[in-house]
Design an enzyme around this catalytic site. Sequence first.
Site, PDB file in Angstrom:
ATOM      1  N   ASP A   1       5.011 -14.720  -4.860  1.00 35.78           N
ATOM      2  CA  ASP A   1       5.017 -13.257  -4.943  1.00 35.78           C
ATOM      3  C   ASP A   1       3.656 -12.687  -5.324  1.00 35.78           C
ATOM      4  O   ASP A   1       3.281 -11.613  -4.860  1.00 35.78           O
ATOM      5  CB  ASP A   1       6.009 -12.799  -6.035  1.00 35.78           C
ATOM      6  CG  ASP A   1       7.439 -12.717  -5.523  1.00 35.78           C
ATOM      7  OD1 ASP A   1       7.628 -12.356  -4.338  1.00 35.78           O
ATOM      8  OD2 ASP A   1       8.366 -13.005  -6.300  1.00 35.78           O
TER       9      ASP A   1
ATOM     10  N   LYS B   1      15.686   8.205   4.554  1.00 36.68           N
ATOM     11  CA  LYS B   1      16.584   8.113   5.710  1.00 36.68           C
ATOM     12  C   LYS B   1      16.972   9.504   6.217  1.00 36.68           C
ATOM     13  O   LYS B   1      17.516   9.635   7.306  1.00 36.68           O
ATOM     14  CB  LYS B   1      17.819   7.288   5.360  1.00 36.68           C
ATOM     15  CG  LYS B   1      17.432   5.816   5.233  1.00 36.68           C
ATOM     16  CD  LYS B   1      18.600   4.905   5.010  1.00 36.68           C
ATOM     17  CE  LYS B   1      18.077   3.467   4.934  1.00 36.68           C
ATOM     18  NZ  LYS B   1      18.987   2.593   4.188  1.00 36.68           N
TER      19      LYS B   1
ATOM     20  N   LEU C   1      13.098  10.337  -3.282  1.00 41.11           N
ATOM     21  CA  LEU C   1      12.959  10.837  -1.913  1.00 41.11           C
ATOM     22  C   LEU C   1      13.801   9.948  -1.009  1.00 41.11           C
ATOM     23  O   LEU C   1      13.597   8.740  -0.969  1.00 41.11           O
ATOM     24  CB  LEU C   1      11.471  10.735  -1.515  1.00 41.11           C
ATOM     25  CG  LEU C   1      10.853  11.726  -0.543  1.00 41.11           C
ATOM     26  CD1 LEU C   1      11.271  13.156  -0.833  1.00 41.11           C
ATOM     27  CD2 LEU C   1       9.330  11.609  -0.636  1.00 41.11           C
TER      28      LEU C   1
ATOM     29  N   ASN D   1       5.904  -2.520   0.973  1.00 38.35           N
ATOM     30  CA  ASN D   1       6.255  -3.940   1.134  1.00 38.35           C
ATOM     31  C   ASN D   1       7.666  -4.122   1.695  1.00 38.35           C
ATOM     32  O   ASN D   1       8.397  -5.007   1.295  1.00 38.35           O
ATOM     33  CB  ASN D   1       6.058  -4.743  -0.162  1.00 38.35           C
ATOM     34  CG  ASN D   1       7.079  -4.434  -1.240  1.00 38.35           C
ATOM     35  OD1 ASN D   1       7.634  -3.337  -1.270  1.00 38.35           O
ATOM     36  ND2 ASN D   1       7.329  -5.375  -2.132  1.00 38.35           N
TER      37      ASN D   1
ATOM     38  N   ALA E   1      11.624 -12.874   2.373  1.00 36.27           N
ATOM     39  CA  ALA E   1      10.517 -13.618   1.795  1.00 36.27           C
ATOM     40  C   ALA E   1      10.665 -13.656   0.287  1.00 36.27           C
ATOM     41  O   ALA E   1      10.096 -12.847  -0.413  1.00 36.27           O
ATOM     42  CB  ALA E   1       9.207 -12.957   2.182  1.00 36.27           C
TER      43      ALA E   1
ATOM     44  N   ARG F   1      10.214   1.859  11.598  1.00 38.55           N
ATOM     45  CA  ARG F   1      11.553   2.343  11.964  1.00 38.55           C
ATOM     46  C   ARG F   1      11.965   3.548  11.124  1.00 38.55           C
ATOM     47  O   ARG F   1      12.628   4.454  11.599  1.00 38.55           O
ATOM     48  CB  ARG F   1      12.582   1.220  11.790  1.00 38.55           C
ATOM     49  CG  ARG F   1      12.725   0.328  13.015  1.00 38.55           C
ATOM     50  CD  ARG F   1      14.039  -0.443  13.003  1.00 38.55           C
ATOM     51  NE  ARG F   1      14.200  -1.230  11.787  1.00 38.55           N
ATOM     52  CZ  ARG F   1      13.595  -2.408  11.572  1.00 38.55           C
ATOM     53  NH1 ARG F   1      12.800  -2.934  12.488  1.00 38.55           N
ATOM     54  NH2 ARG F   1      13.795  -3.053  10.441  1.00 38.55           N
TER      55      ARG F   1
END
Lengths: 418, 418
Positions: free
Chosen positions: B189, B97, B94, B118, B158, B126
């Site tokens: 993690d 954007k 999918l 994540n 991160a 956004r």
Amino acid sequence: MTTTQQTDAAQNGPLEGLVVLDLTTALAGPYATLLLAGLGATVVKVENPASGGDSSRNNSPYFGGLGLTLDRTADTDMSVSMMGRGRNKKSITLDLKQARGREVFLRLARGADIVVENYAAGTADRLGVGYDDVRAVNPSVIYASISGFGAQGGTGKAMDSIIQALSGVMYTAGAPGGDPIRFGLPVGDLLAPLYAVVGVLAAKVNREATGRGQHVDVSMLGALTSLMSIEPFDAFAETGLPLRTGNEVPRLAPFGIFRAKDGFIALCGPTDTFARGVFRAMGRPEFGEDEDFATRDRRVRHASELHRLIGEWARDLPRAEVVAALSAQGVPAAEVLEPAEALRNPDVLAREEVVELGHPQHGATGLMGPGVPIRFSEASARLDRPAPHLGEHTDELLSGIGGYGQGEIAELRKSGVV
Amino acid sequence: MTTTQQTDAAQNGPLEGLVVLDLTTALAGPYATLLLAGLGATVVKVENPASGGDSSRNNSPYFGGLGLTLDRTADTDMSVSMMGRGRNKKSITLDLKQARGREVFLRLARGADIVVENYAAGTADRLGVGYDDVRAVNPSVIYASISGFGAQGGTGKAMDSIIQALSGVMYTAGAPGGDPIRFGLPVGDLLAPLYAVVGVLAAKVNREATGRGQHVDVSMLGALTSLMSIEPFDAFAETGLPLRTGNEVPRLAPFGIFRAKDGFIALCGPTDTFARGVFRAMGRPEFGEDEDFATRDRRVRHASELHRLIGEWARDLPRAEVVAALSAQGVPAAEVLEPAEALRNPDVLAREEVVELGHPQHGATGLMGPGVPIRFSEASARLDRPAPHLGEHTDELLSGIGGYGQGEIAELRKSGVV
């Protein structure tokens, strides 16, 4: 539902209304029930009056009227371990080796949603407070056991270092061929309680669907070894990639921990974009076109040289300056902090992932302990009530949840049951 | 309910029936949804067709018809990372954007119980797939975000080493005054996903009580730093107890990692009883009455001498023999295992805490990966279905959960939305 009601509800923990009977001691079990308490459950900590309760009440150092001391100086002194792990719990004394102690326990268990224990495998059953005993009086109970090697496992003492040794984790840090390395963070103790809480909550969700409770069984060794198996250490070994590479990782170069003038910094630059950022930060943008460093394959081949050059650049600069230069170029980088510094990171404090510990009589301690590192938009997770002294809530719980009268309570106390 | 029905139900995972939309990539997020899948939830992994899907599909090494290889040799080759993390998930492509990609996503989200993402903080919003977007079409959704520094935190990359550096954990292993030590087990993690699963399940329990969904927000740095704060490192420092003591712990002597003839062993003997067991195992029972070693205080004072004597005893014996001698005396002791050995511990395999990874076309791989290290008495937690190839279930999910017709699906495919 009005906004005001929503706001009120959001003040509650997500597990508000659940009652947990807590038979745990030391670290692994108490951390599981600490999380449940922080999520809003009512946690009733059952402690043996004969032995002085949870062994971690006797872990030096202590905090009291004189501040922090290695020895206990007054009755109200409390171990730092207990100040952290006992928060938001209620304490009841109960001698489970007496028949009437078990009787009281099972009466409390009738109204409990969850029981958590971390005795050695088989001990809870022998005491008469195992899953079958509780299920007989409360068929839908969720009963969690945390042990060293699982419910059917050995009865060997499961201390953190033993679990670390057997999990393989001691061979994941340090240099190739070097000695194994014991972690100071007790990962052998601390992973099982996280999985136990996952198991308890999954069982609760399951109970909503099926009406049935169940036994949830988590092993400390299984928890850590399982997490160990996520990184393909095996596959690395088979394909000739070294498992241990010390503080630098040649296959991701530039990547590692480097010494600065006043400490160390961590830097992660495995992509072309990051690597070029590193070169610009060093004032050597031309390395981006250098025969030895232009592509990932070449950087990996010339990793020692590349890491040596970075080391030379960083060693005469303050670590803050090195990190600022790298960050300005978009490279993931950070100062390597000592625990005392890390535990006071303002962002972590603002999110209450770490909080200040309070003493029930002496208030603020200046010492830091864990919060619940989960933020909920419509509920509050918090650890804001100081740990109780041994048996502080015995009367309240016996008369409340237990439904005992004052005469009965006096008698239980007299005969040393509570 | 009959016994047969109970047995059938016990074949299901505890989260059977829950639908999870999975927007995660790399390691932290995918481990959270792997656990949910292992607990029986239906996990729909949404992957970008334009970029080749989850980046960990491109982590070397790969497994395929030629076995384990550093480079991809055929279309059906799959990275070892994905073989582990993708199990029991379904994959749909999918392109979020594109407006129509978002439209499809929100249609799937209408029927979902849980969404997990994540992205860096703010990215999901956004893209138009953040909590507010999903809540608008599904008010009771539980939406979990895992990010480096929390929903309001920085957007810095991160990576595990960065989180480790900032958490203080690198200064918990090794010798006093020594360099910080990077852990090979990626604790930076791997803790956040555990807390995220706890948060999601607590929110699900809360939804049963209140009818409301919510946003659950977990930070990688907060998760690790919070766990770090459980040990009273602070209090140790203030009272003069060293935080780092290398592989031995003088304040608990005899306690540490010792070299044997063919490897290392771990030994924990902090009490009088254990210490005497160590002395008997060494064939030196008289140490139990020795002026320097008879009591805990004295052993702590003479820890280096005591540890030296243990080292001398152990270094010429096979590690199995040292451990057997200690165990026979009731002393907690274990061989320090390499990961390859630890991951094949028969007890851990029997409990399916570690399991063999399978390839969708090539079957058994001989490589080990994580199981769900939680045993349920009335449900099954398991990771037994191989990871899907990119978009393997696109049609099935679009027509099933999405309710799209064949013509619409063909059109979505033609325009590159799926």
